[in-house]
Design a protein around this motif. Structure first.
Motif, PDB file in Angstrom:
ATOM      1  N   ALA A 111       1.039  -1.103   0.080  1.00 39.14           N
ATOM      2  CA  ALA A 111      -0.193  -0.067  -0.140  1.00 39.14           C
ATOM      3  C   ALA A 111       0.846   1.318  -0.019  1.00 39.14           C
ATOM      4  O   ALA A 111       0.597   2.247   0.709  1.00 39.14           O
ATOM      5  CB  ALA A 111      -0.934   0.038   1.243  1.00 39.14           C
ATOM      6  N   ILE A 112       1.993   1.207  -0.829  1.00 38.72           N
ATOM      7  CA  ILE A 112       2.916   2.278  -0.726  1.00 38.72           C
ATOM      8  C   ILE A 112       3.070   2.792  -2.277  1.00 38.72           C
ATOM      9  O   ILE A 112       2.699   2.179  -3.088  1.00 38.72           O
ATOM     10  CB  ILE A 112       4.471   1.742  -0.434  1.00 38.72           C
ATOM     11  CG1 ILE A 112       4.309   1.350   0.993  1.00 38.72           C
ATOM     12  CG2 ILE A 112       5.358   2.960  -0.550  1.00 38.72           C
ATOM     13  CD1 ILE A 112       5.437   0.616   1.527  1.00 38.72           C
ATOM     14  N   LEU A 113       3.116   4.036  -2.360  1.00 38.69           N
ATOM     15  CA  LEU A 113       3.308   4.901  -3.551  1.00 38.69           C
ATOM     16  C   LEU A 113       4.760   5.275  -3.555  1.00 38.69           C
ATOM     17  O   LEU A 113       5.140   6.373  -2.427  1.00 38.69           O
ATOM     18  CB  LEU A 113       2.164   5.828  -3.884  1.00 38.69           C
ATOM     19  CG  LEU A 113       0.862   5.514  -4.118  1.00 38.69           C
ATOM     20  CD1 LEU A 113      -0.116   6.577  -4.528  1.00 38.69           C
ATOM     21  CD2 LEU A 113       0.748   4.361  -5.171  1.00 38.69           C
ATOM     22  N   ARG A 114       5.691   5.154  -4.631  1.00 39.25           N
ATOM     23  CA  ARG A 114       7.008   5.665  -4.353  1.00 39.25           C
ATOM     24  C   ARG A 114       7.169   7.080  -5.437  1.00 39.25           C
ATOM     25  O   ARG A 114       6.770   6.560  -6.806  1.00 39.25           O
ATOM     26  CB  ARG A 114       7.879   4.461  -4.770  1.00 39.25           C
ATOM     27  CG  ARG A 114       9.335   5.169  -4.679  1.00 39.25           C
ATOM     28  CD  ARG A 114      10.422   3.606  -4.575  1.00 39.25           C
ATOM     29  NE  ARG A 114      10.143   3.237  -3.500  1.00 39.25           N
ATOM     30  CZ  ARG A 114      10.348   1.770  -3.406  1.00 39.25           C
ATOM     31  NH1 ARG A 114      10.917   1.162  -4.435  1.00 39.25           N
ATOM     32  NH2 ARG A 114      10.328   1.248  -2.184  1.00 39.25           N
ATOM     33  N   VAL A 115       7.307   7.982  -5.144  1.00 44.78           N
ATOM     34  CA  VAL A 115       7.377   9.023  -6.046  1.00 44.78           C
ATOM     35  C   VAL A 115       8.840   9.319  -6.066  1.00 44.78           C
ATOM     36  O   VAL A 115       9.600   9.516  -5.353  1.00 44.78           O
ATOM     37  CB  VAL A 115       6.641  10.313  -4.887  1.00 44.78           C
ATOM     38  CG1 VAL A 115       6.699  11.345  -6.250  1.00 44.78           C
ATOM     39  CG2 VAL A 115       5.287   9.975  -5.151  1.00 44.78           C
ATOM     40  N   THR A 116       9.316   9.565  -7.501  1.00 47.58           N
ATOM     41  CA  THR A 116      10.826   9.858  -7.818  1.00 47.58           C
ATOM     42  C   THR A 116      10.608  10.972  -8.433  1.00 47.58           C
ATOM     43  O   THR A 116       9.906  11.261  -9.436  1.00 47.58           O
ATOM     44  CB  THR A 116      11.190   8.636  -8.466  1.00 47.58           C
ATOM     45  OG1 THR A 116      11.177   7.489  -8.043  1.00 47.58           O
ATOM     46  CG2 THR A 116      12.646   9.094  -9.084  1.00 47.58           C
ATOM     47  N   ALA A 117      11.347  12.125  -8.123  1.00 50.76           N
ATOM     48  CA  ALA A 117      11.424  13.527  -8.610  1.00 50.76           C
ATOM     49  C   ALA A 117      12.535  13.994  -8.944  1.00 50.76           C
ATOM     50  O   ALA A 117      13.688  13.516  -8.489  1.00 50.76           O
ATOM     51  CB  ALA A 117      10.706  14.484  -7.475  1.00 50.76           C
ATOM     52  N   GLN A 118      12.717  14.845 -10.044  1.00 47.85           N
ATOM     53  CA  GLN A 118      14.169  15.309 -10.533  1.00 47.85           C
ATOM     54  C   GLN A 118      14.135  16.650 -10.220  1.00 47.85           C
ATOM     55  O   GLN A 118      13.050  17.563 -10.353  1.00 47.85           O
ATOM     56  CB  GLN A 118      14.227  15.015 -11.888  1.00 47.85           C
ATOM     57  CG  GLN A 118      14.208  13.695 -12.271  1.00 47.85           C
ATOM     58  CD  GLN A 118      14.273  13.451 -13.705  1.00 47.85           C
ATOM     59  OE1 GLN A 118      14.243  14.028 -14.345  1.00 47.85           O
ATOM     60  NE2 GLN A 118      14.778  12.172 -14.269  1.00 47.85           N
ATOM     61  N   GLY A 119      15.127  17.390  -9.800  1.00 49.58           N
ATOM     62  CA  GLY A 119      15.588  18.715  -9.544  1.00 49.58           C
ATOM     63  C   GLY A 119      17.005  18.968 -10.103  1.00 49.58           C
ATOM     64  O   GLY A 119      17.842  18.378 -10.247  1.00 49.58           O
TER      65      GLY A 119
END
Length: 501
Positions: A111-119
């Motif tokens: 029940a996990i959402l993994r968010v990968t972001a770039q900056g």
């Protein structure tokens, strides 16, 4: 061209390939320096029930979370989530630009959402990943609750904060250097192959014989002993790594090839010429004459280059009267023939004064008779002018038994050689063979003498050196007195045969 020719070309241009590969790596590295780095960070958000009422258990909350994972994963790509994250961070970008920097996935059976972001910095990447999870929680409250925080049955919270990345994901330095090196290497190979295909310079004896149908009768290695004003090779000088012996054997090989060129009727009058100045034809002529004289037979070296004579200086003899004076009747042949201190069997006829019409003088009947008279008593080597700038060389070849065409390895082109041979053919002259001069002792164009010889062979070469004799002006009045009677020589040669019979 065969495969070995292409491989030889690649080896010949190995340095250029290496430089282009290094340039490719350098350009790739420079490219990475001017790019804006992109960092990537990931944060995990866990879906869980909140405001648990009486009768609800943790198991039922987990079941609800598992059921809503796919829904929340889809909601993470809504524009409302993007707008909320942008507003929270105060970014000056659009929703589409924000979506381009975000990837949301659901690890299997969780029940996990993994968010990968770039900056553009590690801090920006971490902030955007966590802000996206918080924005998704706000949207969930808006649609499943009354719009206030914590009113929805389920929510998503940051379970694992993103860690600061230490290296950017773009540009990837290792990948960039590999790609740059491969591209540079490819350009280097292409450059080497193009140069090999378009290279018209003479590189090997086999290719010369295949293209011209003229035999290569000699390959003379490059040696410092053949440089300078003298241009004479001293076989007693020990060159580095067998250089002296290599040149000596190359000259002897040339002598042998000439002697066995036509066993029944060997050439007696040989013109040494070249396509252009600077190919070393005078050097070859002088050293060939010395090598022939070392065999014990009389040899006459004639300086037929009336425009730029060099034989006298090369042999260390005075200029004065010479060939042009004999042909004009101002001097007798026996008076102007000179011996060289290098060999008792070698006579030198220098060029003499410069006439106003060298081609006509060399093509005259008196010149033909002079060469014929000398050929009765000795082998005649004529140092002739280059074939392409003037016609003197072709005229002399017509007067003689044939010509040796000297070319510079890796310098003279096949176009020049073919034009020179065509000039000889048009003048009814015969090309006896081609001599490859200035063959390097190392590298792809190395001569067969590039390996190092043992000392005992070098000592054997020294033993062949002729004794020095000095007699600048022969006192005899005619050629028979100088060289001996041809009939006497013929009788001497036949006497052993008669005894054996």
């Amino acid at each position: 061209m065969e495969l070995r020719d292409y491989l030889r070309g690649i080896r010949r241009h190995f340095l250029a390939i290496l430089i282009m590969t290094a340039v490719g790596v350098g350009v790739a590295y420079a490219w990475t320096l001017v790019q804006n780095p992109v960092y990537e960070a990931s944060a995990d958000g866990i879906i869980q029930a909140q405001n648990t009422t009486e009768g609800q258990t943790s198991l039922s909350g987990d079941a609800m979370a598992q059921q809503m994972v796919e829904t929340y994963l889809e909601m993470a790509s809504w524009q409302d989530v993007a707008d909320a994250a942008i507003q929270k961070l105060g970014l000056q970008i659009t929703a589409d630009q924000a979506f381009a920097r975000i990837v949301v996935v659901n690890p299997a059976n969780t029940a996990i959402l993994r968010v990968t972001a770039q900056g553009s910095s590690p801090e920006d990447a971490v902030a955007l990943a966590e802000a996206w999870i918080q924005a998704l929680a706000t949207v969930i409250d808006d649609y499943e609750g009354d719009g206030t925080q914590g009113t929805a049955p389920l929510t998503i919270t940051v379970a694992s904060s993103a860690s600061l990345p230490t290296t950017p994901v773009f540009p990837d330095l290792s990948t960039s250097l590999i790609v740059g090196g491969v591209l540079g290497f490819g350009f280097g190979i292409a450059f080497a192959l193009i140069r090999t295909v378009s290279d018209r310079r003479i590189r090997s004896a086999d290719e010369v014989e295949a293209r011209t149908n003229i035999p290569v009768v000699g390959t003379i290695p490059t040696a410092e002993a053949l440089g300078g004003e003298s241009r004479l090779f001293d076989p007693t000088a020990a060159g580095p790594k067998g250089t002296g012996f290599a040149v000596s054997e190359a000259l002897r090989s040339l002598r042998t090839n000439l002697q066995f060129m036509d066993v029944d009727n060997p050439p007696r009058t040989i013109v040494v010429t070249s396509p252009l100045p600077g190919d070393g034809k005078s050097t070859i002529a002088c050293n060939l004459a010395l090598t022939l004289a070392a065999g014990g037979k009389p040899v006459v070296l004639v300086d037929g280059d009336l425009r730029r004579s060099t034989v006298a200086a090369s042999m260390g003899l005075p200029g004065g009267a010479g060939l042009s004076d004999v042909l004009s009747g101002r001097a007798e042949l026996a008076d102007v023939l000179q011996r060289t201190p290098r060999s008792p069997n070698l006579y030198v006829l220098t060029a003499g004064s410069v006439p106003p019409n060298p081609s006509e003088v060399l093509g005259s009947g008196r010149m033909r008779k002079l060469l014929a008279d000398l050929a009765v008593h000795a082998t005649v080597i004529v140092d002739a002018p280059p074939l392409l700038p003037v016609t003197d060389g072709a005229v002399l070849t017509h007067q003689a038994d044939g010509a040796l065409v000297v070319v510079s390895l890796a310098k003279t082109t096949y176009d020049l050689l073919e034009k020179s041979l065509d000039t000889l053919q048009k003048s009814n002259g015969r090309a006896l063979g081609v001599v490859l001069n200035k063959a390097p002792l190392k590298g792809m164009d190395a001569s067969p003498y590039s390996y190092e010889y043992r000392r005992e062979y070098g000592k054997a070469a020294k033993a062949d050196a002729a004794p020095a004799v000095r007699d600048d002006h022969p006192a005899d009045a005619n050629l028979n007195a100088l060289f001996g009677s041809p009939e006497a020589e013929l009788a001497e040669e036949r006497r052993p045969r008669a005894r054996r019979a």
